[in-house]
Design a protein around this motif. Structure first.
Motif, PDB file in Angstrom:
ATOM      1  N   UNK A   1     -26.481  -5.210  -2.204  1.00  9.40           N
ATOM      2  CA  UNK A   1     -26.045  -3.894  -2.641  1.00  9.40           C
ATOM      3  C   UNK A   1     -24.758  -3.455  -1.962  1.00  9.40           C
ATOM      4  N   UNK A   2     -23.852  -2.863  -2.731  1.00  5.96           N
ATOM      5  CA  UNK A   2     -22.579  -2.388  -2.194  1.00  5.96           C
ATOM      6  C   UNK A   2     -22.578  -0.891  -1.988  1.00  5.96           C
ATOM      7  N   UNK A   3     -23.581  -0.375  -1.280  1.00  5.68           N
ATOM      8  CA  UNK A   3     -23.695   1.070  -1.053  1.00  5.68           C
ATOM      9  C   UNK A   3     -22.831   1.468   0.154  1.00  5.68           C
ATOM     10  N   UNK A   4     -21.549   1.275  -0.007  1.00  2.00           N
ATOM     11  CA  UNK A   4     -20.558   1.552   1.026  1.00  2.00           C
ATOM     12  C   UNK A   4     -19.258   1.925   0.337  1.00  2.00           C
ATOM     13  N   UNK A   5     -18.333   2.483   1.102  1.00  2.37           N
ATOM     14  CA  UNK A   5     -17.009   2.797   0.567  1.00  2.37           C
ATOM     15  C   UNK A   5     -16.071   1.640   0.873  1.00  2.37           C
ATOM     16  N   UNK A   6     -15.362   1.109  -0.129  1.00  2.00           N
ATOM     17  CA  UNK A   6     -14.444  -0.003   0.130  1.00  2.00           C
ATOM     18  C   UNK A   6     -13.178   0.477   0.829  1.00  2.00           C
ATOM     19  N   UNK A   7     -12.306  -0.459   1.173  1.00  2.00           N
ATOM     20  CA  UNK A   7     -10.968  -0.171   1.671  1.00  2.00           C
ATOM     21  C   UNK A   7     -10.043  -1.268   1.174  1.00  2.00           C
ATOM     22  N   UNK A   8      -8.736  -1.059   1.317  1.00  2.00           N
ATOM     23  CA  UNK A   8      -7.768  -2.061   0.881  1.00  2.00           C
ATOM     24  C   UNK A   8      -6.604  -2.094   1.842  1.00  2.00           C
ATOM     25  N   UNK A   9      -5.940  -3.248   1.926  1.00  2.00           N
ATOM     26  CA  UNK A   9      -4.777  -3.399   2.792  1.00  2.00           C
ATOM     27  C   UNK A   9      -3.941  -4.556   2.272  1.00  2.00           C
ATOM     28  N   UNK A  10      -2.711  -4.653   2.775  1.00  2.00           N
ATOM     29  CA  UNK A  10      -1.829  -5.779   2.465  1.00  2.00           C
ATOM     30  C   UNK A  10      -1.547  -6.508   3.768  1.00  2.00           C
ATOM     31  N   UNK A  11      -1.797  -7.815   3.769  1.00  2.00           N
ATOM     32  CA  UNK A  11      -1.585  -8.653   4.949  1.00  2.00           C
ATOM     33  C   UNK A  11      -0.791  -9.880   4.533  1.00  2.00           C
ATOM     34  N   UNK A  12       0.389 -10.038   5.128  1.00  2.00           N
ATOM     35  CA  UNK A  12       1.279 -11.171   4.838  1.00  2.00           C
ATOM     36  C   UNK A  12       1.533 -11.300   3.339  1.00  2.00           C
ATOM     37  N   UNK A  13       1.816 -10.143   2.720  1.00  2.00           N
ATOM     38  CA  UNK A  13       2.217 -10.122   1.324  1.00  2.00           C
ATOM     39  C   UNK A  13       1.098 -10.193   0.314  1.00  2.00           C
ATOM     40  N   UNK A  14      -0.167 -10.186   0.759  1.00  2.00           N
ATOM     41  CA  UNK A  14      -1.296 -10.295  -0.162  1.00  2.00           C
ATOM     42  C   UNK A  14      -2.218  -9.083   0.011  1.00  2.00           C
ATOM     43  N   UNK A  15      -2.588  -8.451  -1.097  1.00  2.00           N
ATOM     44  CA  UNK A  15      -3.476  -7.297  -1.050  1.00  2.00           C
ATOM     45  C   UNK A  15      -4.920  -7.734  -1.125  1.00  2.00           C
ATOM     46  N   UNK A  16      -5.742  -7.162  -0.240  1.00  2.00           N
ATOM     47  CA  UNK A  16      -7.174  -7.425  -0.204  1.00  2.00           C
ATOM     48  C   UNK A  16      -7.933  -6.119  -0.463  1.00  2.00           C
ATOM     49  N   UNK A  17      -9.065  -6.231  -1.123  1.00  2.00           N
ATOM     50  CA  UNK A  17     -10.004  -5.118  -1.282  1.00  2.00           C
ATOM     51  C   UNK A  17     -11.313  -5.564  -0.658  1.00  2.00           C
ATOM     52  N   UNK A  18     -11.815  -4.768   0.282  1.00  2.00           N
ATOM     53  CA  UNK A  18     -12.934  -5.192   1.123  1.00  2.00           C
ATOM     54  C   UNK A  18     -14.072  -4.191   1.023  1.00  2.00           C
ATOM     55  N   UNK A  19     -15.307  -4.701   0.974  1.00  2.00           N
ATOM     56  CA  UNK A  19     -16.480  -3.832   0.923  1.00  2.00           C
ATOM     57  C   UNK A  19     -17.632  -4.492   1.673  1.00  2.00           C
ATOM     58  N   UNK A  20     -18.462  -3.673   2.299  1.00  2.00           N
ATOM     59  CA  UNK A  20     -19.698  -4.154   2.924  1.00  2.00           C
ATOM     60  C   UNK A  20     -20.747  -4.342   1.844  1.00  2.00           C
ATOM     61  N   UNK A  21     -21.373  -5.495   1.833  1.00  2.00           N
ATOM     62  CA  UNK A  21     -22.427  -5.804   0.864  1.00  2.00           C
ATOM     63  C   UNK A  21     -23.697  -6.085   1.654  1.00  2.00           C
ATOM     64  N   UNK A  22     -24.455  -5.037   1.914  1.00  2.00           N
ATOM     65  CA  UNK A  22     -25.646  -5.195   2.738  1.00  2.00           C
ATOM     66  C   UNK A  22     -26.841  -4.407   2.274  1.00  2.00           C
ATOM     67  N   UNK A  23     -26.689  -3.653   1.175  1.00  2.00           N
ATOM     68  CA  UNK A  23     -27.817  -2.891   0.661  1.00  2.00           C
ATOM     69  C   UNK A  23     -28.127  -1.657   1.484  1.00  2.00           C
ATOM     70  N   UNK A  24     -29.180  -0.949   1.055  1.00  2.00           N
ATOM     71  CA  UNK A  24     -29.461   0.366   1.631  1.00  2.00           C
ATOM     72  C   UNK A  24     -30.954   0.651   1.627  1.00  2.00           C
ATOM     73  N   UNK A  25     -31.479   1.069   2.778  1.00  2.00           N
ATOM     74  CA  UNK A  25     -32.908   1.334   2.897  1.00  2.00           C
ATOM     75  C   UNK A  25     -33.364   2.424   1.944  1.00  2.00           C
TER      76      UNK A  25
END
Length: 644
Positions: free
Chosen positions: A603-627
């Motif tokens: 489950x992706x019950x989290x807020x994602x974030x994004x950044x650019x590192x060495x010219x490449x954009x990443x979108x990151x999210x915690x995938x760990x579910x929720x009690x």
């Protein structure tokens, strides 16, 4: 607080939402863009200038790297009581995050490999009020320290067991000069009724050389709860600098605690201000022992970072007996309304689905607020506020009135059962007081909005926010009957509210098949033009694929309740997980069309974030579910990017 969503899988086999197929497109090099705060910037706008991923190429997103915290193994017996709500930050060339069990770590932004980990070794046998949880950490650069000195750059993490750690951002080692061995008691003097009666779930904030920490406190347990004090500590030494209790000005005759700040905070470094979203006073559903409006409970409060002195406070709910905490990070923006002057503003979304827009320097509404009459007639001893504040715009973003004939059901039998449940409860619309008959709370105490808050695109003046829609029935139980009711109904939430003449019972209104009794959509993503107050678009958020496999093919467009928030990017995309399925989604910011969804291992019950590192954009999210959503558990951080 967040409430559990126990919707039956057998009934949810009737629900669905469509998706778009992924594609691919070559990315162009992009300028560096970091994400140094929990909310993207100090004011929590959750907006990134990153624009390599666009509406035209977003279908090409693929998994770029993954990282496992390992807590599925190291805390195997406790993961069912955990919520992986973390949003990583990128600062000083490293990615930082925390696990639900407060294991902090630093990572290479390009491949996710761990550079260091720090484990405070919390006791995972305890049962905290808001699950094991760590939404994020804070980064601080000591302006007086030489560049390579130990602890010149620091990570601050507050833990479930109420400690505040200062860690060297380069090595992960505790900063020896901070408190005792790098840690301080973040709630000194708190007299808890049980060892896990309070915790810290949201990230601290750092401003002007102080670290500010809130708390999450047991709901509905007692009248004389501990104070919901906010504390500030010296960022170098850990010395306590100030304490602010939102109830300190409540006046004589008020007996209550809590009114704590469990949601994320914001800061305005230029003005030296911290913005606090405060919760309801204790107990949640009966307020005779706390006559009046409980000072700064249920408020947005601006305090001076240096001293904790209150600059202004604006209350969003008067004399709260509905658990309508201010649940989300105050979002700082520059706004002009309907052609008026552009001013520094605070945008605050609420569990009621209302959005307040306030002047950042005075707390006065920028978009007008009206005091409107609300239902009266509480139980014996209760004195309710005759009015409640309503912003004139935008319109409420979550429904708040329901009639028996509006009941939803998959079959006539199912619908009729919901009609009877609604008809049998006290139900006069928003702010109907709790009762011994049983009262409908709509929106339920999980929102409307919750801790995910909103994302704001300042260039367009548009806010993006997700809401949930469900019904709670809250019943007041005479105190002498609480123990018997709890014994007779072990699977139902029943709390004592000790010291009050009534305990409480809270339950979701669902049909015999387990479907919500209110009509869908049950989860929505909305865009609002904050310069006009007009809703631009709404779209259902989420499917039931992971609640009941195959269900998504039977009925479409219902959405699901959701836990987490959105982010927006300069290219015109809105990314969000949050729904009760295992996906991260991208929506067109202009139209609300779903353009892409990426499968997650949990489950992706989290807020994602994004950044650019060495010219490449990443979108990151915690995938760990929720009690509390009972979604699939996991322990991974997932990064998506366009193929190189």
């Amino acid at each position: 607080m967040i409430q559990r969503f126990p919707f039956a899988a057998s009934a949810l086999s009737a629900l669905a939402l469509s998706a778009c197929a992924p594609g691919a497109a070559p990315p162009a090099p992009a300028a560096e863009a970091d994400w140094p705060y929990y909310g993207g910037d100090a004011g929590g706008q959750r907006f990134s200038t990153a624009a390599q991923i666009t509406p035209a190429n977003v279908k090409g997103l693929k998994v770029a790297w993954t990282y496992s915290t390992g807590h599925m193994q190291t805390h195997a017996e406790a993961v069912e009581r955990a919520a992986f709500e973390a949003t990583p930050i990128l600062a000083g060339g490293r990615l930082f995050l925390c696990s639900p069990f407060n294991v902090a770590s630093a990572h290479d932004p390009g491949d996710g490999k761990a550079l260091w980990t720090f484990d405070p070794k919390i006791d995972d046998t305890l049962r905290y009020p808001n699950s094991f949880n760590c939404r994020g950490v804070a980064y601080w650069r000591d302006p007086a320290a030489p560049a390579n000195a130990p602890c010149a750059e620091r990570i601050f993490m507050a833990t479930n067991d109420r400690r505040l750690f200062s860690l060297d951002a380069a090595t992960g080692k505790a900063c020896a000069g901070f408190g005792q061995g790098g840690q301080v008691d973040a709630m000194p003097g708190a007299q808890l009724a049980r060892p896990a009666g309070a915790q810290i779930t949201s990230a601290p904030v750092v401003i002007g050389g102080v670290v500010v920490v809130g708390s999450s406190i047991d709901d509905n347990q007692r009248v004389r709860e501990i104070p919901g004090a906010v504390r500030a500590f010296d960022a170098l030494t850990g010395a306590l600098r100030w304490t602010y209790d939102p109830l300190q000005a409540a006046g004589p005759g008020v007996v209550a605690g809590a009114a704590n700040v469990w949601a994320p905070m914001s800061t305005d470094p230029a003005r030296g201000l911290v913005f606090l979203p405060t919760s309801s006073p204790s107990p949640d559903f009966y307020g005779a022992a706390r006559p009046g409006n409980a000072a700064h409970a249920n408020s947005v409060v601006a305090v001076k970072a240096a001293t904790g002195e209150v600059v202004w406070a604006f209350q969003t709910t008067h004399h709260d007996v509905w658990d309508y905490d201010v649940p989300a990070q105050p979002t700082l923006a520059m706004l002009g309304y309907q052609g008026g002057p552009v001013r520094p503003a605070v945008i605050q979304t609420t569990k009621q689905g209302l959005v307040f827009t306030l002047d950042r320097e005075t707390g006065q509404p920028i978009i007008p607020v009206e005091e409107r009459p609300v239902p009266q007639g509480g139980e014996v001893g209760e004195v309710l506020s005759p009015t409640q504040p309503f912003p004139v715009a935008p319109e409420p973003l979550a429904p708040n009135r329901i009639r028996p004939q509006d009941a939803f059901g998959l079959t006539p039998w199912d619908r009729d059962a919901c009609r009877k449940l609604i008809a049998g409860a006290r139900n006069e619309g928003l702010y109907t007081p709790p009762s011994t008959q049983g009262t409908i709370l709509y929106p339920f105490t999980g929102g409307g909005s919750n801790w995910g808050g909103l994302a704001f695109d300042a260039r367009r003046g548009v806010a993006f926010l997700n809401t949930s829609s469900a019904l709670h029935k809250v019943t007041l139980i005479p105190a002498e009957r609480v123990a018997g009711e709890k014994q007779a109904h072990p699977g139902v939430e029943i709390s004592p509210q000790a010291g009050a003449p009534y305990g409480m019972r809270r339950e979701l209104l669902v049909s015999p098949l387990g479907l919500p009794c209110n009509p869908p959509p049950w989860g929505v993503l909305t865009a609002v033009d904050m310069t006009t107050g007009k809703v631009l678009w709404r779209t259902p958020l989420g499917t039931t694929r992971d609640l009941a496999p195959g269900s998504q093919f039977l009925i479409r467009g219902v959405g699901t309740p959701n836990i987490g928030g959105p982010i927006a990017t300069a290219s015109g995309l809105v990314f969000i997980g949050a729904a009760m399925d295992n996906y991260l989604r991208a929506f067109d910011a202009a139209s609300g069309q779903e353009l892409w969804k990426g499968r997650l291992p949990a489950g992706g019950q989290a807020t994602p974030m994004t950044y650019v590192w060495k010219g490449r954009q990443y979108v990151v999210i915690a995938a760990g579910g929720h009690a509390k959503g009972d979604t699939k558990r996991g322990d991974q951080i997932i990064a998506f990017a366009l193929p190189q």
